[in-house]
Design a protein around this motif. Structure first.
Motif, PDB file in Angstrom:
ATOM      1  N   LYS A  82       0.837  -1.204   0.000  1.00  0.00           N
ATOM      2  CA  LYS A  82       0.000   0.000   0.000  1.00  0.00           C
ATOM      3  C   LYS A  82       0.870   1.252   0.000  1.00  0.00           C
ATOM      4  O   LYS A  82       1.847   1.330   0.742  1.00  0.00           O
ATOM      5  N   LYS A  83       0.499   2.207  -0.840  1.00  0.00           N
ATOM      6  CA  LYS A  83       1.128   3.520  -0.821  1.00  0.00           C
ATOM      7  C   LYS A  83       0.313   4.425   0.096  1.00  0.00           C
ATOM      8  O   LYS A  83      -0.914   4.418   0.054  1.00  0.00           O
ATOM      9  N   VAL A  84       1.013   5.180   0.923  1.00  0.00           N
ATOM     10  CA  VAL A  84       0.345   6.002   1.938  1.00  0.00           C
ATOM     11  C   VAL A  84       0.770   7.458   1.768  1.00  0.00           C
ATOM     12  O   VAL A  84       1.950   7.788   1.888  1.00  0.00           O
ATOM     13  N   LYS A  85      -0.189   8.321   1.498  1.00  0.00           N
ATOM     14  CA  LYS A  85       0.101   9.739   1.289  1.00  0.00           C
ATOM     15  C   LYS A  85       0.559  10.402   2.588  1.00  0.00           C
ATOM     16  O   LYS A  85       0.176   9.990   3.687  1.00  0.00           O
ATOM     17  N   ASN A  86       1.349  11.449   2.438  1.00  0.00           N
ATOM     18  CA  ASN A  86       1.891  12.146   3.607  1.00  0.00           C
ATOM     19  C   ASN A  86       0.816  12.823   4.452  1.00  0.00           C
ATOM     20  O   ASN A  86       1.041  13.149   5.619  1.00  0.00           O
ATOM     21  N   THR A  87      -0.369  13.000   3.891  1.00  0.00           N
ATOM     22  CA  THR A  87      -1.466  13.642   4.628  1.00  0.00           C
ATOM     23  C   THR A  87      -2.034  12.747   5.731  1.00  0.00           C
ATOM     24  O   THR A  87      -2.856  13.203   6.532  1.00  0.00           O
ATOM     25  N   ASN A  88      -1.586  11.492   5.797  1.00  0.00           N
ATOM     26  CA  ASN A  88      -2.071  10.559   6.819  1.00  0.00           C
ATOM     27  C   ASN A  88      -1.228  10.576   8.088  1.00  0.00           C
ATOM     28  O   ASN A  88      -1.404   9.715   8.957  1.00  0.00           O
ATOM     29  N   PHE A  89      -0.322  11.566   8.197  1.00  0.00           N
ATOM     30  CA  PHE A  89       0.586  11.634   9.338  1.00  0.00           C
ATOM     31  C   PHE A  89       0.569  13.022   9.973  1.00  0.00           C
ATOM     32  O   PHE A  89       0.248  14.013   9.324  1.00  0.00           O
ATOM     33  N   SER A  90       0.970  13.044  11.240  1.00  0.00           N
ATOM     34  CA  SER A  90       1.156  14.302  11.949  1.00  0.00           C
ATOM     35  C   SER A  90       2.421  14.205  12.809  1.00  0.00           C
ATOM     36  O   SER A  90       2.568  13.245  13.570  1.00  0.00           O
ATOM     37  N   PRO A  91       3.351  15.179  12.689  1.00  0.00           N
ATOM     38  CA  PRO A  91       3.361  16.246  11.689  1.00  0.00           C
ATOM     39  C   PRO A  91       3.498  15.667  10.283  1.00  0.00           C
ATOM     40  O   PRO A  91       4.033  14.574  10.109  1.00  0.00           O
ATOM     41  N   GLN A  92       3.029  16.400   9.302  1.00  0.00           N
ATOM     42  CA  GLN A  92       3.013  15.900   7.929  1.00  0.00           C
ATOM     43  C   GLN A  92       4.416  15.915   7.336  1.00  0.00           C
ATOM     44  O   GLN A  92       5.054  16.955   7.271  1.00  0.00           O
ATOM     45  N   PRO A  93       4.932  14.750   6.911  1.00  0.00           N
ATOM     46  CA  PRO A  93       6.261  14.718   6.292  1.00  0.00           C
ATOM     47  C   PRO A  93       6.212  15.270   4.869  1.00  0.00           C
ATOM     48  O   PRO A  93       5.135  15.452   4.296  1.00  0.00           O
ATOM     49  N   LYS A  94       7.381  15.501   4.300  1.00  0.00           N
ATOM     50  CA  LYS A  94       7.450  16.016   2.932  1.00  0.00           C
ATOM     51  C   LYS A  94       7.304  14.908   1.896  1.00  0.00           C
ATOM     52  O   LYS A  94       7.086  15.187   0.718  1.00  0.00           O
ATOM     53  N   VAL A  95       7.456  13.663   2.328  1.00  0.00           N
ATOM     54  CA  VAL A  95       7.454  12.535   1.397  1.00  0.00           C
ATOM     55  C   VAL A  95       6.342  11.554   1.748  1.00  0.00           C
ATOM     56  O   VAL A  95       5.809  11.563   2.858  1.00  0.00           O
ATOM     57  N   ASP A  96       6.009  10.703   0.786  1.00  0.00           N
ATOM     58  CA  ASP A  96       5.006   9.664   1.005  1.00  0.00           C
ATOM     59  C   ASP A  96       5.654   8.415   1.592  1.00  0.00           C
ATOM     60  O   ASP A  96       6.875   8.230   1.530  1.00  0.00           O
TER      61      ASP A  96
END
Length: 235
Positions: free
Chosen positions: A155-169
């Motif tokens: 599965k590919k996971v977008k960076n928007t699923n994390f906090s703080p938001q990383p710059k990469v996926d």
């Protein structure tokens, strides 16, 4: 800079991603599950729902204290404080949303362990490095992981699923074990790749042996590198 962000610590916030990881782990009531880095605890309740027992280890005092407060009533959960890579619990399944800075350490640690399945979240670029077939782009960790594991990005996971938001996926990497890799072999291959721009005959001089070859590591396939490393280790 935020201390956690500096060390690549980004907490998974998506319940749907957490459910996907746990579902794909196929955990049963016979399984002992080990997690390194409880973070905000998005995985723990789900792991405990299916596993016989879950052990989670957290090095950060605040996160550990939060975990004790929020999850200590779960009857099949043990929460430890400390460096999870220095603990030696027996486990069937390893699940972790790893800080990016710990990914390489985690893979080398896992190579030395006996387990049935690992599900880890890593930076997409790191996963691609593990899986690369390019002789020029691969590194020691590529050769080691392909020797010790069967690996697949599930599965590919977008960076928007994390906090703080990383710059990469990120990606979810599914790992099964082919064979245990010794610490000595890991160290030897890492050292070989520190000389990767030299010819083989010049590299092996650093290990006290003689091989006449003008080839470089990038000219060798993984099996040939493993064979060379084992020869060096046996000296």
């Amino acid at each position: 800079m935020n201390k956690r962000k500096k060390f690549g610590q980004h907490f998974l916030t998506s319940t749907s991603i957490a459910k996907f990881i746990v579902n794909e782990s196929k955990i049963t009531k016979n399984d002992l599950v080990y997690e390194i880095g409880i973070g905000k605890g998005v995985l723990v309740p789900l792991l405990c729902r299916y596993a016989k027992h879950v052990i989670t280890t957290e090095i950060d005092k605040k996160l550990y204290d939060d975990a004790i407060r929020n999850f200590s009533k779960l009857p099949n959960l043990t929460i430890n404080k400390g460096d999870g890579f220095k603990n030696e619990p027996e486990f069937d399944i390893f699940v972790s949303n790893l800080p990016y800075s710990k990914s390489r350490i985690a893979i080398q640690w896992l190579l030395q362990k006996k387990f049935s399945l690992a599900m880890i979240m890593v930076q997409r670029d790191f996963a691609e490095k593990l899986l690369t077939n390019s002789m020029k782009e691969r590194r020691a960790i590529s050769v080691l992981s392909q020797y010790g594991f069967d690996m697949k990005i599930i599965k590919k996971v977008k960076n928007t699923n994390f906090s703080p938001q990383p710059k990469v996926d990120s990606v979810v990497l599914k790992i099964t074990r082919n064979q245990i890799v010794t610490k000595e072999l890991i160290e030897t291959i890492n050292k070989l790749f520190s000389y990767r721009r030299k010819t083989i005959q010049n590299i092996v001089k650093n290990f006290g042996i003689t091989i006449k070859s003008d080839s470089r590591l990038e000219d060798m396939n993984n099996n040939e590198i493993i064979k060379l490393a084992k020869k060096i280790s046996s000296v």
